[in-house]
Design an enzyme around this catalytic site. Sequence first.
Site: not given
Length: 429
Positions: A268, A307, A363
């Site tokens: 995450h 994702h 990210d």
Amino acid sequence: MTKETLTVTDNRTGQTYELPIEHDTINAMDLRQIRVDPGDFGMMAYDPGFKNTASTKSTITFIDGGKGILRYRGYPIEQLAEKSNFIEVAYLTLFGELPTQKQYDDWAYEIRHHTFVHENIKQLMEAFRYDAHPMSMFISTVAALSTYYPEARDIESADARMKQIVRLIAKVPTIAAFSYRHSRGLPYVYPNNDLGYTENLLYMLDKMGQTDYAVNPTLARALDVLFMLHVDHEQNCGTATMRVIGSSHSDPYSSMAGAAAALFGPLHGGANEAVLRMLVEIGDAKHVPEFMEGVKNRERLLMGFGHRVYKNYDPRARIIKKIADEVFEITGRNPLLDIALELERIALEDEFFVKRNLYPNVDFYSGIIYQAMGFPVAMFPVLFAIPRTVGWLAQWQELLADSTQKIARPRQIYLGEGTRDYVAMDARS
Ligand code: CMC
């Protein structure tokens, strides 16, 4: 005429059921009537990881994962990133509308004037080990705030809720900066309320003995944009945790500590840290093909890719890639960017990734910018948690205002032993 229902036939009994459809969804409780014998518990839905289960109706964030669309309260993330700022987006996310000038000024004033933490909080943070992970310090300190504001447990009071919301949004940069200073063995720097939100954060992180210390406005703006991108992302693991804990009517500090703990994981919000460590390990763009073979052989994951919701390019990653250039003009180019670009180039062409719709997520590039700005990798999840505080709190408010919500309590399919009698120790084989 079409009917908004789903007809289900149970082939065990031959019985047919008509289930209402609302918003393309059936109510899982409607499955309970499907049973073989009247004494049966009834049918459930099995969904580990909640891949296809909606736990709430929400009006905060819209994502179309197939098309790569993200909107807060209807406003496209691209427009907000270009024209708005973090404080305004925080207002929008929490209250549902863009503020008027007066509302904006009052809101910004409130946040600016709740940045200090109790001196005991500072002492509490000083007690952590010298090498404590800043995110662990952040999580623990957020939880500890509940001991300073016992009225936070009055979650029925709109005023009490708003007070904690302001406190949390205002204080998380201070806690984040203290955790950073602690991990570096540096004296903590108190907030400077003349400065804006991200300016103040950079000031608390960076200021040493200079009397004329000034924050670079381009870096402050870049961080502000990054913060806008991270405000909310509907029912992700951290936010779902905030709602699960909040559903038992815990105070917002305890709920948010749980949400931040969920965010910390490398699958995450800890992924930005994991991406940087991966890029450092690869070391050079020429090692990328070999690394990718390892990913395809399932020896490891390509961190920052894939994702649960996006099956297209994450729109946040696109914006971050753009602002990277502005940051690098000031900080110098981060050599890890070349490795990241090569990973992306190969992944976007390779059948393994194409077939699975694996694209860079938020990210993948954020860590490269954070590192260029001088943040150590351990600070990356903390930098994610600061803006996400707004989303967690908006979702928490929405949860408490929703009379259809119940305490979160999933079911299980029990596959263990049937009843058996206790066996004395000396009789066990
Ligand atoms: N590298 C290699 N293979 C992957 C990756 C990856 N990063 N992500 C997914 N896959 C494969 C996975 O093995 C599976 O293959 P198969 O169908 O052959 O078994 C397929 O793609 C589908 O993946 P999944 O695991 O079923 O997807 P999920 O929705 O359960 O997981 C995810 C989503 C984000 C946890 C996962 O993509 C992942 O672990 N990515 C790396 C960690 C990461 O970057 N996390 C940040 C997410 S975005 C920000 C945030 O949420 O905070």
